[in-house]
Write an enzyme that holds these catalytic residues in place. Structure first.
Site, mmCIF file in Angstrom:
data_model
loop_
_atom_site.group_PDB
_atom_site.id
_atom_site.type_symbol
_atom_site.label_atom_id
_atom_site.label_comp_id
_atom_site.label_asym_id
_atom_site.label_seq_id
_atom_site.Cartn_x
_atom_site.Cartn_y
_atom_site.Cartn_z
ATOM 1 N N ASP A 87 13.241 -12.820 -53.339
ATOM 2 C CA ASP A 87 12.960 -14.236 -53.565
ATOM 3 C C ASP A 87 13.946 -14.870 -54.545
ATOM 4 O O ASP A 87 14.560 -14.186 -55.373
ATOM 5 C CB ASP A 87 11.560 -14.407 -54.148
ATOM 6 C CG ASP A 87 10.471 -14.294 -53.104
ATOM 7 O OD1 ASP A 87 10.770 -13.879 -51.971
ATOM 8 O OD2 ASP A 87 9.304 -14.593 -53.438
ATOM 9 N N HIS A 232 13.178 -9.657 -56.506
ATOM 10 C CA HIS A 232 13.892 -10.912 -56.763
ATOM 11 C C HIS A 232 15.379 -10.659 -56.929
ATOM 12 O O HIS A 232 15.786 -9.642 -57.496
ATOM 13 C CB HIS A 232 13.339 -11.596 -58.012
ATOM 14 C CG HIS A 232 11.907 -12.012 -57.889
ATOM 15 N ND1 HIS A 232 10.867 -11.117 -58.062
ATOM 16 C CD2 HIS A 232 11.341 -13.211 -57.594
ATOM 17 C CE1 HIS A 232 9.714 -11.759 -57.876
ATOM 18 N NE2 HIS A 232 9.977 -13.024 -57.591
#
Length: 267
Positions: A87, A232
């Site tokens: 992400d 991430h």
């Protein structure tokens, strides 16, 4: 075989499932036998559906989907399938290193990108397209959607889909709400724009920078058929995430897991 949705940090409720394929294969394709995933070089030309520049036929409107009330937390399919997702990127300091590791082992992943990050890093989305990764919509500025008006949510999603299409070559077919904070408007607008809502099963909590070893342990201990892993590649110092995938990815492959991505919808 359908896999039941599991609990996910930040995602509400029990989710549905999605059949995941390897680079757009038919959803009913038989799964490979258990064993380490083949580590072949991926052909770049097979994945981009449209050229990034130039002229072509008019772009068709996205197919509207059924509106879900809960996000998808797991994948389904035979065999020991898992999915890695990242992400908040792309980020030129971290995303290329993650892509390098995925390429080394011939593995595809999903990247949920923020539009404001794509603007200055379109070449990274072009690389994702070349290497067979799936790119999803993670809004433009990563806001808390539950605090926005419907029109603001639409703008966040539409602008991001537009810049993804310009950089990646096609509009995204998946959406992930920042912070896992979903509301009815996000589900409705996502379906209207042809995007399924994807959450996760295992949160590495790498955003807390707990240490490379902790991230590796959370992935390896959480590994199971159907699991969707959240990590991430932007939003802070992601050097631990870069180092962690270098350790847990060969472990997962040697343990017989197939790291996959959802098939591309063509109708």
């Amino acid at each position: 075989m359908l896999l039941a949705g599991g609990a996910a940090l930040g995602a509400a409720g029990t989710a549905g499932v999605v059949v995941a394929g390897d680079g757009g294969e038919a959803a009913r394709t038989a799964a490979p036998a258990a064993g380490p995933q083949a580590r072949q070089v991926l052909k770049s030309s097979a994945f981009r559906l449209q050229p990034l520049t130039g002229y072509g036929p008019p772009r068709a409107a996205p197919r509207k989907l059924k509106v879900r009330s809960e996000p998808i937390l797991q994948i389904s399919g035979r065999g020991r399938r898992m999915m890695l997702t990242y992400d908040d990127g792309p980020n030129p300091a971290y995303t290329p290193h993650i892509l390098d590791t995925l390429a080394k082992y011939g593995v595809r992943a999903m990247f949920f990108v923020c539009g404001e990050c794509v603007v200055d890093n379109k070449e990274l989305l072009a690389r994702m397209a070349d290497e067979g990764h799936v790119v999803g919509n993670h809004t433009w500025t990563h806001p808390l959607l539950t605090s926005l008006a419907r029109g603001e949510i639409r703008s966040e999603m539409e602008r991001t889909s537009d810049v993804i299409e310009d950089a990646y070559g096609e509009r995204p077919q998946w959406f992930r709400a920042p912070y896992g904070a979903w509301n009815r408007a996000a589900f409705q607008l996502g379906a209207e724009m042809g995007m399924e809502p994807m959450a996760w099963t295992v949160d590495t909590t790498d955003w807390e920078t707990p240490g490379t070893g902790v991230i590796v342990d959370r992935v390896e201990s959480g590994a199971a058929p159907g699991v969707v892993v959240l990590s991430h590649d932007a939003g802070g110092d992601r050097s631990q995430s870069v180092h962690a995938i270098r350790e847990y990815l060969p472990y997962l492959l040697d343990s017989g897991y197939q790291l996959t991505v959802p098939p591309r919808r063509t109708t």
